[in-house]
Design a protein around this motif. Structure first.
Motif, mmCIF file in Angstrom:
data_model
loop_
_atom_site.group_PDB
_atom_site.id
_atom_site.type_symbol
_atom_site.label_atom_id
_atom_site.label_comp_id
_atom_site.label_asym_id
_atom_site.label_seq_id
_atom_site.Cartn_x
_atom_site.Cartn_y
_atom_site.Cartn_z
ATOM 1 N N SER A 98 8.320 8.754 -9.260
ATOM 2 C CA SER A 98 8.520 8.822 -7.818
ATOM 3 C C SER A 98 8.682 10.251 -7.359
ATOM 4 O O SER A 98 9.097 11.123 -8.119
ATOM 5 C CB SER A 98 9.792 8.074 -7.416
ATOM 6 O OG SER A 98 9.569 6.710 -7.487
ATOM 7 N N ARG A 132 -11.091 -1.250 -1.357
ATOM 8 C CA ARG A 132 -11.201 -2.361 -0.426
ATOM 9 C C ARG A 132 -12.123 -2.040 0.727
ATOM 10 O O ARG A 132 -12.965 -2.841 1.098
ATOM 11 C CB ARG A 132 -9.830 -2.716 0.138
ATOM 12 C CG ARG A 132 -9.221 -3.799 -0.683
ATOM 13 C CD ARG A 132 -8.003 -4.364 -0.049
ATOM 14 N NE ARG A 132 -7.217 -4.923 -1.144
ATOM 15 C CZ ARG A 132 -5.918 -4.966 -1.177
ATOM 16 N NH1 ARG A 132 -5.219 -4.499 -0.157
ATOM 17 N NH2 ARG A 132 -5.292 -5.480 -2.207
ATOM 18 N N TYR A 139 -7.585 -6.740 -11.256
ATOM 19 C CA TYR A 139 -7.575 -8.151 -11.630
ATOM 20 C C TYR A 139 -8.867 -8.575 -12.306
ATOM 21 O O TYR A 139 -8.906 -9.568 -13.015
ATOM 22 C CB TYR A 139 -7.329 -9.029 -10.396
ATOM 23 C CG TYR A 139 -5.955 -8.846 -9.762
ATOM 24 C CD1 TYR A 139 -4.966 -8.096 -10.391
ATOM 25 C CD2 TYR A 139 -5.657 -9.451 -8.538
ATOM 26 C CE1 TYR A 139 -3.720 -7.931 -9.807
ATOM 27 C CE2 TYR A 139 -4.408 -9.303 -7.943
ATOM 28 C CZ TYR A 139 -3.446 -8.536 -8.578
ATOM 29 O OH TYR A 139 -2.228 -8.389 -7.996
ATOM 30 N N ASP A 172 13.496 4.238 -12.838
ATOM 31 C CA ASP A 172 12.327 4.868 -13.447
ATOM 32 C C ASP A 172 12.620 5.285 -14.889
ATOM 33 O O ASP A 172 11.817 5.059 -15.787
ATOM 34 C CB ASP A 172 11.871 6.074 -12.616
ATOM 35 C CG ASP A 172 10.959 5.638 -11.461
ATOM 36 O OD1 ASP A 172 10.509 4.468 -11.481
ATOM 37 O OD2 ASP A 172 10.699 6.445 -10.562
ATOM 38 N N VAL A 189 6.825 -2.317 -13.166
ATOM 39 C CA VAL A 189 8.108 -2.976 -13.352
ATOM 40 C C VAL A 189 8.160 -4.302 -12.589
ATOM 41 O O VAL A 189 7.536 -4.463 -11.543
ATOM 42 C CB VAL A 189 9.262 -2.037 -12.925
ATOM 43 C CG1 VAL A 189 9.289 -1.846 -11.427
ATOM 44 C CG2 VAL A 189 10.612 -2.526 -13.433
ATOM 45 N N ARG A 190 8.894 -5.241 -13.147
ATOM 46 C CA ARG A 190 9.126 -6.542 -12.509
ATOM 47 C C ARG A 190 10.620 -6.815 -12.527
ATOM 48 O O ARG A 190 11.302 -6.412 -13.462
ATOM 49 C CB ARG A 190 8.422 -7.661 -13.300
ATOM 50 C CG ARG A 190 6.927 -7.492 -13.395
ATOM 51 C CD ARG A 190 6.285 -7.768 -12.047
ATOM 52 N NE ARG A 190 4.844 -7.566 -12.011
ATOM 53 C CZ ARG A 190 4.255 -6.469 -11.535
ATOM 54 N NH1 ARG A 190 4.982 -5.446 -11.118
ATOM 55 N NH2 ARG A 190 2.949 -6.372 -11.491
ATOM 56 N N GLU A 216 -11.627 -5.960 -8.393
ATOM 57 C CA GLU A 216 -11.487 -7.400 -8.574
ATOM 58 C C GLU A 216 -12.788 -8.114 -8.943
ATOM 59 O O GLU A 216 -12.759 -9.246 -9.402
ATOM 60 C CB GLU A 216 -10.889 -8.030 -7.302
ATOM 61 C CG GLU A 216 -9.475 -7.511 -7.031
ATOM 62 C CD GLU A 216 -8.812 -8.139 -5.808
ATOM 63 O OE1 GLU A 216 -9.510 -8.801 -5.015
ATOM 64 O OE2 GLU A 216 -7.583 -7.958 -5.658
ATOM 65 N N GLN A 262 -0.716 -3.365 -17.330
ATOM 66 C CA GLN A 262 -2.045 -3.718 -16.826
ATOM 67 C C GLN A 262 -3.058 -2.791 -17.478
ATOM 68 O O GLN A 262 -2.896 -1.565 -17.456
ATOM 69 C CB GLN A 262 -2.105 -3.565 -15.305
ATOM 70 C CG GLN A 262 -3.422 -4.075 -14.726
ATOM 71 C CD GLN A 262 -3.473 -4.029 -13.206
ATOM 72 O OE1 GLN A 262 -2.909 -3.123 -12.587
ATOM 73 N NE2 GLN A 262 -4.143 -4.999 -12.610
#
Ligand code: C2E
Ligand code: CA
Ligand code: CA
Length: 575
Positions: A408, A496, A547, A379, A350-351, A528, A331
């Motif tokens: 982590s 937010r 985004y 990781d 990660v996905r 966003e 990203q």
């Protein structure tokens, strides 16, 4: 109304259990008649049956009465096996024999006493048995302390042992496994002192004990501020928690309100290990962790399904690594200072393309892997992938695009961390400035000294550190100057709330300004909208991720941002 079974639901109320290993019916009858009023008797008429019963029941037994003349194996051989098995070795054995020669052998093998045959009078037999049981319980109490010093509740090991005993005596009584936790206990300790914290725990335990006294059940303190309760099933947990909370608040005086959290695994499945039942209660308690008031979480179907999913994910992890099911997405982070934003770097996220479950979100498996210790393997895989990607982009585009990877909390405890990261960077011919490390704010909050030292060392090596998730609630702004960080990354929740229904960016402005005072560049994540970008830029925030610019993308798709930057730079030079 409480039933009798409920009021009796505590270990001290139970008859002790004795295993009688004896094949002759007449002897069985005599001993039964002698002992039945005071003890519960399990009879095994052979060595094999004795071993079987022991195997299933060893935790519930208080004593073994052993006849040396058995139909299958010799009593002394059985004694040897009992004493060899670590599960049954703590049990006291009284040997019953007419053969005084055998007494010495039995003693050598670990028997504690004898009852001659033919049996002496009832009161003699009873007295010997009673004394032996008392002695062995004293011995248990001496070798481990049964009770927690601070609260007088059981400690965890004894608690679990008594759970099993209670189960054996109340197979059909529905029982609940309950976890009780004081929210933010460490803050209470910090603010009002350890002595006050201890007093709070003592009062809480005192209240618990008086309930157990009246209603049956047992409790222990399992960690600083975590209590476990095992008692007959009930429904009134919300009311119970309120009552306890009011009781504690009455003594808090001006110190405000103690918030409690409870997890209930109602009518717990007795075929599960006791620990496992309380793990479920703990899972339930965690579902109400964020709650602002007292809250009861219950282990229900959806938690059960989540638990099954967790198991499935953990089980399939080794295969997933081997089959390269984990993919790294990127990203972009843009520098928003210039009039038209410029690609600055990327974050590796990660996905997991799971063959059976499809795309699994890191929000699901990362916390799970952090708990189960798998995160280090994952990781390292992600870091190596990201480093190799930086190198490939360097080769094909001739530009360096720094990528930040997530580190982590668990990784920071790895003594080899520094060497592993150094290896990854050097293997790919990168500089330490090209692989950035994102370390979450909460890692700094807990027992920070060791972690801060680990981060310091990474930084000394040349790595740059981004503090991730800043503003998610752990650290204070005043800590910033003391911590080894290079970049501050504002948490998504921070953005937010600034742009929620009633837009209020004052806090945001202040944080960015303060970070500026410490010469820390700020990255805002989760951005966003154009409105957010404009406000952040006005506040002085240099980098934006979210985004608005792009979702995380596979490496191939991400390349359009690199190409775009190269075009931008070329046109800038042509201008
Ligand atoms: P994080 O490090 O705070 O990452 C940011 C998360 O916010 C990412 O979720 C990202 O996709 C999402 N995000 C980015 N921009 C926006 C936006 O504009 N709006 C919204 N609503 N969300 C946005 P993701 O990829 O699902 O990752 C979740 C978390 O999992 C990460 O939070 C990070 O803590 C962890 N994680 C991801 N990859 C790794 C990894 O390789 N190792 C470790 N240890 N943790 C990772
Ligand atoms: Ca991150
Ligand atoms: Ca973050």
């Amino acid at each position: 109304m409480l039933t009798e079974a409920q009021t009796l639901f505590r270990p001290s109320a139970e008859k002790r259990r004795i295993l009688l290993v004896e094949d002759e019916p007449i002897n069985q009858e005599i001993l039964r008649a002698y002992l039945e009023d005071s003890y519960e008797i399990l009879v095994a008429p052979s060595g094999a049956e004795a071993l079987e019963l022991l195997h299933a029941q060893y935790e519930t037994l208080s004593l073994i009465l052993l006849d040396l003349n058995l139909p299958d194996i010799h009593g002394l051989e059985l004694l040897r096996r009992i004493k060899e098995d670590s599960r049954s070795s703590r049990l006291s054995v009284i040997v019953m024999t007419a053969d005084s020669e055998a007494e010495v052998d039995s003693l050598t093998l670990g028997a504690i006493d004898f009852i001659p045959k033919p049996y002496p009078q009832q009161k003699v037999v009873l007295a010997r048995i009673m004394r032996t049981i008392e002695l062995s319980e004293d011995r248990d109490t001496l070798s481990h302390t049964e009770r927690d010093h601070l609260t007088g509740l059981y400690n965890r090991d004894f608690f679990y042992r008594y759970v099993i005993q209670l189960d054996a005596h109340h197979k059909d009584l529905p029982t609940d496994a309950v976890v009780l936790d004081v929210n933010h206990f460490h803050t209470i300790n910090e603010r009002y002192g350890k002595r006050y914290g201890d007093e709070l725990l003592r009062r809480l335990a005192g209240w618990m004990l008086s309930r157990l006294e009246r209603e049956g059940g047992i409790a222990c303190r399992s960690k600083a501020d975590t209590f476990l309760v095992y008692w007959p099933h009930r429904e009134d947990y919300d009311a119970l928690l309120e009552e306890l909370s009011e009781y504690l608040d009455a003594d808090m005086g001006s110190k405000g309100h103690v918030r409690l959290r409870m997890g209930v695994y109602a009518d717990a499945d007795k075929s599960l290990d006791a620990e496992r039942r309380f793990d479920r209660a703990k899972l339930a308690a965690d579902t109400v962790k964020e709650s602002a008031s007292n809250a009861v979480g219950r282990y229900d179907r959806s938690l059960h399904e989540a638990e099954l999913l967790s198991e499935q994910l953990i089980e399939s992890f080794p295969d997933a690594i081997r089959r390269r099911e984990f993919q790294v997405y990127y990203q972009p982070k843009f520098n928003v200072r210039p009039d038209s934003p410029v690609l600055h770097s990327a974050e590796a996220l990660v996905r997991w393309k799971h063959p059976a479950l499809g795309m699994v979100s890191p929000g699901v498996f990362i916390p799970l892997f952090e708990k189960s210790g798998l995160i280090q393997t994952l990781d390292q895989y992600v870091w190596a992938e990201a480093a190799a990607q930086i190198r490939r982009w360097k080769e094909s585009f001739g530009v360096t695009l720094p990528v930040s990877v997530n580190v982590s909390r668990v990784d920071l405890f790895d003594p080899l961390l520094k060497e592993k990261l150094r290896g990854i960077v050097e293997d790919n011919g990168l500089g330490f400035g090209e692989l950035l490390l994102e370390i979450t704010e909460s890692a700094y909050a807990e027992d920070s000294r060791q972690l801060v030292e680990a981060v310091r060392q990474l930084r000394a090596l040349g790595f740059r550190i981004e503090m991730d998730d800043f503003g998610s609630g752990y650290s204070s702004l005043s800590m910033l100057s003391a911590l080894p960080i290079d970049i501050l990354k504002l948490d998504i929740r921070f953005i937010r709330s600034a742009f929620a229904e009633h837009r209020d960016t004052r806090l945001l402005d202040t944080v960015v300004r303060l970070a500026g005072a410490y010469a820390l560049p700020v990255v805002a994540e989760g951005v966003e909208t154009a409105e957010q970008v404009a406000a952040l830029r006005a506040a002085g925030c240099r980098f934006v991720q979210g985004y608005y610019f792009s979702r995380p993308l596979p490496a191939g798709e991400f390349e359009r941002f690199i190409e775009e930057r190269i075009r931008q730079e070329a046109s800038f030079q042509n201008d």
